[in-house]
Write a protein that holds these residues in place. Structure first.
Motif, mmCIF file in Angstrom:
data_model
loop_
_atom_site.group_PDB
_atom_site.id
_atom_site.type_symbol
_atom_site.label_atom_id
_atom_site.label_comp_id
_atom_site.label_asym_id
_atom_site.label_seq_id
_atom_site.Cartn_x
_atom_site.Cartn_y
_atom_site.Cartn_z
ATOM 1 N N THR A 182 -22.773 3.389 -14.630
ATOM 2 C CA THR A 182 -22.588 4.367 -15.696
ATOM 3 C C THR A 182 -23.093 3.858 -17.044
ATOM 4 O O THR A 182 -23.377 4.655 -17.933
ATOM 5 C CB THR A 182 -21.101 4.756 -15.833
ATOM 6 O OG1 THR A 182 -20.340 3.559 -16.039
ATOM 7 C CG2 THR A 182 -20.603 5.416 -14.569
ATOM 8 N N ARG A 239 -19.496 0.226 -10.517
ATOM 9 C CA ARG A 239 -19.519 1.544 -11.161
ATOM 10 C C ARG A 239 -19.778 1.411 -12.655
ATOM 11 O O ARG A 239 -20.512 2.208 -13.241
ATOM 12 C CB ARG A 239 -18.200 2.266 -10.921
ATOM 13 C CG ARG A 239 -18.123 3.639 -11.572
ATOM 14 C CD ARG A 239 -17.080 4.524 -10.915
ATOM 15 N NE ARG A 239 -16.767 5.714 -11.699
ATOM 16 C CZ ARG A 239 -17.517 6.800 -11.734
ATOM 17 N NH1 ARG A 239 -18.640 6.839 -11.016
ATOM 18 N NH2 ARG A 239 -17.164 7.851 -12.449
ATOM 19 N N ASP A 248 -12.174 4.871 -11.717
ATOM 20 C CA ASP A 248 -11.995 5.090 -13.146
ATOM 21 C C ASP A 248 -10.594 4.700 -13.586
ATOM 22 O O ASP A 248 -10.414 4.066 -14.628
ATOM 23 C CB ASP A 248 -12.276 6.561 -13.491
ATOM 24 C CG ASP A 248 -13.753 6.893 -13.377
ATOM 25 O OD1 ASP A 248 -14.570 5.949 -13.423
ATOM 26 O OD2 ASP A 248 -14.099 8.078 -13.221
ATOM 27 N N GLU A 257 -14.103 7.925 -6.795
ATOM 28 C CA GLU A 257 -14.527 7.681 -8.170
ATOM 29 C C GLU A 257 -13.354 7.768 -9.141
ATOM 30 O O GLU A 257 -13.297 7.030 -10.118
ATOM 31 C CB GLU A 257 -15.636 8.667 -8.566
ATOM 32 C CG GLU A 257 -16.966 8.337 -7.904
ATOM 33 C CD GLU A 257 -18.036 9.379 -8.185
ATOM 34 O OE1 GLU A 257 -17.739 10.346 -8.932
ATOM 35 O OE2 GLU A 257 -19.158 9.245 -7.661
#
Lengths: 185, 185
Positions: free
Chosen positions: A65, A61, A14, A10
């Motif tokens: 989110t 992702r 990011d 992750e």
DNA sequence: GTCTATACGACGATAGAC
DNA sequence: GTCTATCGTCGTATAGAC
């Protein structure tokens, strides 16, 4: 360890999102992403099949989110579009990935197809509701209108890439409020 | 010689268009194009500043050889869009190039900006005409409608990249004929 | 002006050691 | 899980033949 790997994965996603938002799709390499994560290229590749797979997972992702689109679908879509204006690199990433995803073997093909299908279903259901409420003429095909709304939102991104005066949410606003006559939020 | 060079340049562009139409934007290299022209890479680069410049000139040539959009602009636009369906690689090229052209230094930036501006002017004038003829409501902003039409045509290409069931000209037809109520051709 | 030969650095990817 | 080492390919740059 299991949890550590997931966290690292992750973190990479990011960082990659940040790098691509800054430097765009063509401008950045796996080496840049790896360096910012304190890893080598091979270290990054342990988590992803390929560079294109990494890019795909970045937008997966991002979808997870972000806020989902439920109620008043057109309005939340418009807000999402507007929000993208502050992250030009992400728009570039999305557009480039969509072009590449034309290849059925590309890792983003399934992902984007599924994304479009979901968005279309949500928007279509919203159109039906508004038709029942008398807000939209009943002769319009809900699925076709859903496709039109999505095309407008996406196409505005292409224009915006090249035209500084274009507003990212402009065409969608024109369609929803001026042409279709929905109540302005 | 002067004429020979011009011919060779055009041959390269035609070959490049063919190669990219076949193998897509990411799939092909300058070496492939060069080989099909009976040249080395440096031979190709004699005519172009960079790979991205070559790609840009491919779509410039495409625009020149294609039919211009004058009368009944929406309809000819729709025909153009429909014609693209047979050349998926070209659509991919156009979309990828637009994404890359977000960089102001990219050779395609000016070209695409100019192309959009011209298309917008033509469509906008067409909208004004139709408003005067009572075909379209006069409260609509012609420039905004032009932008909407372009966004719809472009956005449909993005959807079509990934969705086999989507028709390339679908959203544009929905907008022009079902929503705006223009007479079907 | 047209084109070849050659070289360079960066890239994505893979194999195998630790 | 992460590294080092290595591979083939890519776009690009330059020097120079014709």
């Amino acid at each position: 360890m299991y949890a550590k790997g997931r966290l690292k994965r992750e973190e990479i996603l990011d960082v990659a999102l940040e790098v691509f938002a800054d430097e765009g799709y063509r401008g950045t390499s796996l080496r840049t992403v790896a360096a910012r994560c304190g890893l080598t290229v091979a270290g990054v590749m342990h988590y992803f099949d390929s560079r294109e797979d990494l890019l795909t997972q970045v937008i997966v992702r991002r979808d997870q989110t972000g806020r989902p689109i439920y109620h008043d679908a057109p309005r939340t879509l418009a807000e999402n579009v507007k929000g993208n204006a502050e992250r030009p690199g992400l728009v570039e990433l999305f557009v480039s990935l969509t072009a590449a995803a034309h290849d059925r073997e590309h890792p983003a093909h399934e992902v984007l197809a599924h994304r479009y299908a979901g968005l279309r279903a949500t928007l279509s259901a919203d159109v039906v509701e508004r038709q029942e409420a008398g807000e939209l003429p009943s002769h319009l095909d809900p699925d076709a209108i859903a496709r039109l709304i999505i095309a407008t939102a996406d196409g505005a991104q292409l224009q915006w890439m090249v035209d500084d005066e274009a507003r990212l949410e402009g065409p969608l606003s024109t369609l929803l409020y001026d042409v279709l006559g929905l109540p302005r939020p």
